[in-house]
Design an enzyme around this catalytic site. Structure first.
Site, PDB file in Angstrom:
ATOM      1  N   LEU A   1       0.837  -1.200   0.000  1.00  0.00           N
ATOM      2  CA  LEU A   1       0.000   0.000   0.000  1.00  0.00           C
ATOM      3  C   LEU A   1       0.875   1.255   0.000  1.00  0.00           C
ATOM      4  O   LEU A   1       0.635   2.202  -0.743  1.00  0.00           O
ATOM      5  CB  LEU A   1      -0.922   0.001   1.228  1.00  0.00           C
ATOM      6  CG  LEU A   1      -1.806   1.236   1.374  1.00  0.00           C
ATOM      7  CD1 LEU A   1      -2.869   1.283   0.278  1.00  0.00           C
ATOM      8  CD2 LEU A   1      -2.466   1.290   2.744  1.00  0.00           C
ATOM      9  N   ALA A   2       1.934   1.223   0.836  1.00  0.00           N
ATOM     10  CA  ALA A   2       2.814   2.389   0.936  1.00  0.00           C
ATOM     11  C   ALA A   2       3.450   2.705  -0.406  1.00  0.00           C
ATOM     12  O   ALA A   2       3.434   3.852  -0.863  1.00  0.00           O
ATOM     13  CB  ALA A   2       3.879   2.153   1.999  1.00  0.00           C
TER      14      ALA A   2
ATOM     15  N   HIS B   1     -17.080   0.534   0.354  1.00  0.00           N
ATOM     16  CA  HIS B   1     -17.081   1.457  -0.790  1.00  0.00           C
ATOM     17  C   HIS B   1     -18.475   1.680  -1.391  1.00  0.00           C
ATOM     18  O   HIS B   1     -18.900   2.817  -1.576  1.00  0.00           O
ATOM     19  CB  HIS B   1     -16.160   0.948  -1.894  1.00  0.00           C
ATOM     20  CG  HIS B   1     -14.780   0.602  -1.420  1.00  0.00           C
ATOM     21  ND1 HIS B   1     -14.127   1.315  -0.453  1.00  0.00           N
ATOM     22  CD2 HIS B   1     -13.936  -0.392  -1.781  1.00  0.00           C
ATOM     23  CE1 HIS B   1     -12.924   0.772  -0.255  1.00  0.00           C
ATOM     24  NE2 HIS B   1     -12.789  -0.261  -1.038  1.00  0.00           N
TER      25      HIS B   1
ATOM     26  N   ARG C   1     -20.604   7.524 -13.871  1.00  0.00           N
ATOM     27  CA  ARG C   1     -19.537   6.536 -14.005  1.00  0.00           C
ATOM     28  C   ARG C   1     -18.337   6.978 -13.166  1.00  0.00           C
ATOM     29  O   ARG C   1     -17.727   8.014 -13.417  1.00  0.00           O
ATOM     30  CB  ARG C   1     -19.143   6.354 -15.464  1.00  0.00           C
ATOM     31  CG  ARG C   1     -17.994   5.400 -15.504  1.00  0.00           C
ATOM     32  CD  ARG C   1     -17.706   4.570 -16.705  1.00  0.00           C
ATOM     33  NE  ARG C   1     -18.672   4.445 -17.730  1.00  0.00           N
ATOM     34  CZ  ARG C   1     -18.327   4.472 -19.014  1.00  0.00           C
ATOM     35  NH1 ARG C   1     -17.083   4.674 -19.361  1.00  0.00           N
ATOM     36  NH2 ARG C   1     -19.253   4.308 -19.929  1.00  0.00           N
TER      37      ARG C   1
ATOM     38  N   TYR D   1     -23.960  10.922 -17.391  1.00  0.00           N
ATOM     39  CA  TYR D   1     -24.862  11.100 -18.534  1.00  0.00           C
ATOM     40  C   TYR D   1     -26.276  10.714 -18.161  1.00  0.00           C
ATOM     41  O   TYR D   1     -26.502   9.910 -17.284  1.00  0.00           O
ATOM     42  CB  TYR D   1     -24.367  10.371 -19.784  1.00  0.00           C
ATOM     43  CG  TYR D   1     -24.200   8.871 -19.692  1.00  0.00           C
ATOM     44  CD1 TYR D   1     -23.036   8.308 -19.173  1.00  0.00           C
ATOM     45  CD2 TYR D   1     -25.204   8.020 -20.152  1.00  0.00           C
ATOM     46  CE1 TYR D   1     -22.881   6.937 -19.114  1.00  0.00           C
ATOM     47  CE2 TYR D   1     -25.041   6.643 -20.110  1.00  0.00           C
ATOM     48  CZ  TYR D   1     -23.878   6.103 -19.582  1.00  0.00           C
ATOM     49  OH  TYR D   1     -23.724   4.748 -19.529  1.00  0.00           O
TER      50      TYR D   1
END
Ligand code: NAG
Length: 517
Positions: free
Chosen positions: A32-33, A258, A385, A393
């Site tokens: 990750l770092a 998420h 999106r 859109y």
């Protein structure tokens, strides 16, 4: 953004931290770092968003020389221009490495001494001795590290901020345990829980779209909206990381965090201001209106090898310990929000690995036109999106150009890459670390928000994890659109697929053979 708006952000950071900070990257030798944290720090450094007097200390167990450290943490940094290269050299001057253990007092004392030495060398005043602790670490060491920092590194004479990354537990109980342990050491306002989706450009845009446009604001409820689809598609499987993934599954991996965050922004009421606590108050409120997901409202899947035998199935992953794993790699879940605005409107979250494409999007499907004059009209859909190629859109109906009076489906289209010149969208981490520096909690998860989100998922997750319950698990081939059962599932929760199959975005051919004239 105008130059003055950018300069204003730089000034905010300087002012907030009195021009100086030490950023400690814990777990500096990890993935990750090197992939996210350091490239984001460099992006901020390069564009002048770090305080003028910044030092970055990498900390991890691995023994490395200074050069090995620099090589490791800069390998994912992309350099476009000669100027970037010069900036990278300057960046290297402000970072150093310290190795140590995560559970030993001597190591933390040594880290603190190194930081104090650097603060002295930089001639910092007490109020400038600000420290940001960025935990790029596996959850097994969250608590020992937080304890070590609090006891030996934390210094209350200046600002201390702790940045943590998921996973925040495995269910309500373990998440609360972790939260209590962290809460005993750090104040809530010192903690920044990262959900990197909140740093994504189009996710940050949801509030502007909703609250700055009267035509959305007034059509944003059960009277006009039939259903909402929030979709995450990944074109690859676990590819050797199944051993890690198997403990979590797709729901913990991307949905409880998420996708639920995206749902929350779509569904929450208007906050009283853009202040971070006002926003987070509304998020918590709407989460508390969502009942735990019913087993009947879930479709779970696991991928198998593709049809020509080239791609492996999930259970073929060598790193998988349990060869009979029932862990879902795909899920479609219908959530219902029991409030005045949303009662009866399904919010369908869909996520899967090893699918046919990479895509994250929100699709808000409006109701049919009442008393419609025309045949063949499709429902309006607002599509946001998130990735790839950010765009918003609106699918709408229009007269077919030419002599025909037929209605065809087309769109009002804001594709960022077509519309904006010199478009540079910073990585989510860059945007979030900047928020940490300027003390803006809006895009971070609050403790009560985390608890409310786990409550929605925990009963379903426990049922999946309990081998005795044996929840139905359908299969789908690697590289497909998902399980065959998916179409029936989304239709059951209101999604109208008619017309959408013939629809192409963004260009439509008007050639006669492609349109029923
Ligand atoms: C905190 O920092 C100040 C200098 O800013 C120093 O004088 C003090 O000793 C430090 N406290 C601890 C507990 O290390």
């Amino acid at each position: 953004m105008s130059t003055s708006a950018i300069q204003q952000i730089r000034d905010q950071v300087q002012h907030e931290l009195h021009g100086a900070v030490t950023i400690v990257v814990l777990g500096a030798s990890g993935d990750l770092a090197k992939k996210k944290t350091y490239p984001a720090l460099f992006g901020l450094f390069k564009n002048g968003f770090l305080p003028s007097n910044t030092h970055i200390v990498g900390y991890a167990r691995t023994k490395m020389t200074h050069d090995q450290y620099l090589e490791r943490v800069t390998q994912y940094i992309k350099l476009g221009t000669e100027e970037d290269k010069a900036k990278l050299n300057a960046f290297k001057q402000v970072t150093s490495y310290q190795s140590g253990q995560y559970d030993q007092a001597e190591s933390w004392i040594a880290l603190n001494q190194a930081i104090e030495q650097s603060e002295q060398d930089r001639q910092l005043q007490p109020a400038q001795r600000n420290r940001v602790y960025y935990m790029a670490l596996p959850p097994s060491v969250f608590i020992p590290v937080a304890q070590g920092i609090k006891q030996h590194v934390y210094n209350a004479t200046a600002i201390n901020r702790l940045v943590v990354e998921k996973p925040f537990g495995m269910d309500t109980e373990s998440s609360n345990e972790l939260g209590d342990a962290l809460g005993a050491l750090f104040k809530e306002e010192e903690i920044y829980r990262i959900d990197h989706y909140l740093g994504k450009e189009m996710v940050k845009n949801v509030m502007n779209l909703r609250f700055a446009n009267i035509f959305f604001a007034h059509a944003w409820d059960r009277q006009f909206i039939d259903n909402v689809q929030i979709t995450f598609k990944e074109p690859f499987g676990t590819e050797g990381r199944g051993g890690y993934f198997d403990d979590f599954g797709i729901i913990r991996d991307v949905m409880q965090n998420h996708l639920l965050q995206v749902l929350t922004l779509i569904a929450m009421e208007r906050p009283i201001s853009t202040d971070s606590e006002a926003i987070r108050d509304e998020k918590v409120k709407v989460l508390k209106c969502i009942r735990p997901i019913k087993l009947d409202n879930a479709l779970l899947g696991q991928y198998v090898g593709d049809l020509d035998g080239k791609k492996p199935g999930y259970l073929d992953d060598d790193s998988l310990k349990n060869k009979e794993s029932q862990t879902p790699t795909f899920a479609a879940l219908a959530l219902f929000i029991e409030n005045e605005r949303w009662e009866g409107v399904p919010f369908v979250l869909k996520a899967g690995k090893a699918l046919n494409e990479a895509k994250v999007e929100v699709r808000i499907q409006f109701k049919n036109v009442a008393g419609n004059l025309y045949d063949d009209t499709a429902r309006n859909e607002l599509v946001i999106r998130i990735q790839p190629k950010e765009s918003v859109y609106m699918k709408f109906n229009s007269k077919q150009p030419g002599l025909s009076y037929q209605t065809i489906q087309t769109d009002l289209d804001l594709s960022y890459h077509d519309r904006y010149t010199d478009l540079a969208i910073p990585d989510a981490y860059e945007s979030l670390i900047l928020d940490v520096l300027r003390n803006d909690h809006s895009n971070f998860v609050r403790d009560d928000e985390l608890e409310a989100s786990w409550k929605i998922f925990t009963p379903l997750l426990h049922a999946i994890d309990d081998p005795k319950q044996h929840l139905p698990l359908v299969t789908y081939p690697y590289g497909s659109r998902g399980p065959q059962e998916l179409n029936a599932f989304v239709e059951k929760f209101g999604y109208d697929r008619s017309n959408s199959d013939a629809y192409t975005w963004p260009r439509q051919s008007m050639a006669p053979q492609q349109n029923k004239l």
